[in-house]
Design a protein around this motif. Structure first.
Motif, PDB file in Angstrom:
ATOM      1  N   ASN A  47       0.758  -0.952  -0.253  1.00  0.00           N
ATOM      2  CA  ASN A  47       0.464  -0.159  -0.058  1.00  0.00           C
ATOM      3  C   ASN A  47       0.905   1.211  -0.069  1.00  0.00           C
ATOM      4  O   ASN A  47       1.319   1.689   1.063  1.00  0.00           O
ATOM      5  CB  ASN A  47      -1.092  -0.340   0.935  1.00  0.00           C
ATOM      6  N   ASP A  71       5.502  -5.889  -3.760  1.00  0.00           N
ATOM      7  CA  ASP A  71       4.263  -6.774  -3.137  1.00  0.00           C
ATOM      8  C   ASP A  71       5.222  -7.862  -2.609  1.00  0.00           C
ATOM      9  O   ASP A  71       6.779  -8.646  -2.618  1.00  0.00           O
ATOM     10  CB  ASP A  71       4.044  -7.924  -4.093  1.00  0.00           C
ATOM     11  N   SER A 102      -6.846  -8.290  -1.271  1.00  0.00           N
ATOM     12  CA  SER A 102      -6.972  -7.435  -1.923  1.00  0.00           C
ATOM     13  C   SER A 102      -4.892  -7.023  -2.499  1.00  0.00           C
ATOM     14  O   SER A 102      -4.548  -7.840  -2.014  1.00  0.00           O
ATOM     15  CB  SER A 102      -7.333  -6.219  -1.330  1.00  0.00           C
ATOM     16  N   ASN A 103      -5.037  -6.365  -3.428  1.00  0.00           N
ATOM     17  CA  ASN A 103      -3.909  -5.991  -4.119  1.00  0.00           C
ATOM     18  C   ASN A 103      -3.123  -4.611  -3.447  1.00  0.00           C
ATOM     19  O   ASN A 103      -2.634  -3.772  -4.080  1.00  0.00           O
ATOM     20  CB  ASN A 103      -3.972  -5.947  -5.769  1.00  0.00           C
ATOM     21  N   ALA A 108      -6.757  -5.265   2.100  1.00  0.00           N
ATOM     22  CA  ALA A 108      -4.801  -5.644   2.706  1.00  0.00           C
ATOM     23  C   ALA A 108      -4.302  -5.482   3.137  1.00  0.00           C
ATOM     24  O   ALA A 108      -3.449  -6.828   4.358  1.00  0.00           O
ATOM     25  CB  ALA A 108      -4.015  -4.892   1.190  1.00  0.00           C
TER      26      ALA A 108
END
Ligand code: SAM
Length: 182
Positions: A47, A71, A102-103, A108
């Motif tokens: 994030n 990531d 979630s991405n 997330a």
């Protein structure tokens, strides 16, 4: 270690990033009980806003943090292979439907999918690759994540697990696990 000053983080920030909670403070307590000095830290988050706020928190507390928006650890590979002495992960560990994992948004922060393990399990293969010979890996889990199963996975790569600290927080039974090479 004093509790970090986070008075610069606003309610608007907390609409987008995880508000430090029992799991965050349990992890700080575990690290404090284990480590005397942390001079320089690189941490990652998927994030981007979490990375910005983390940098600001470091600045406010006189700690040199170099957040990397990526990531898991992909932005550190292969440069840091075998060079990480301390790897710390407070993952999204809550059991949720898989399609909630979630991405990078606020979800997330918590959504862990099946057994709360979907993000955790993507990180585990990188642990042996990243850690130095004496490197250690700390991770927050809840009992639904099946810590014994995580222990079995990393033991196949020669890691020994201990439980640094346990704490009940409402319905969650939180632990901080520590892995080091046997
Ligand atoms: C439980 S919160 C912990 C936040 C903070 N590190 C703390 O301890 O208070 C989980 C964090 O993991 C981040 N995250 C989730 N999936 C990720 C991924 N695939 N790669 C990197 N970070 C991720 C979230 O954005 C969130 O900031």
């Amino acid at each position: 270690m004093t509790t970090p000053d986070i008075s610069h983080i606003t309610g608007d920030d907390y609409a987008f990033i995880y508000e430090p909670a029992e799991d965050s403070f349990l992890l700080l307590d575990a690290i404090e009980s284990e480590l005397k000095f942390l001079h320089e830290l690189r941490c990652t988050d998927i994030n981007p806003r979490a990375s910005l706020v983390t940098k600001a928190t470091g600045d406010k507390n006189g700690v040199n943090l170099q957040p990397v928006t990526t990531d898991l650890v992909s932005g550190l590979l292969p440069r840091l292979n075998g060079q990480v002495d301390v790897l710390v992960f407070n993952p999204p560990y809550v059991v949720t439907p898989s399609d909630e994992v979630s991405n990078g948004g606020i979800e997330a922060s918590w959504a862990g999918g099946t057994n709360g393990r979907e993000v955790i399990d993507r990180l585990l293969p990188f642990v042996p690759q990243l850690l130095s010979d004496s490197g250690v890996f700390y991770m927050v889990v809840i009992k639904e994540n099946k810590p014994k199963d995580i222990q079995d996975i990393l033991s196949k790569s020669g890691f020994h697990m201990t439980v640094v600290i346990n704490r009940r927080s409402g319905p969650e039974f939180l632990s901080v696990l520590k892995f080091s090479r046997t």
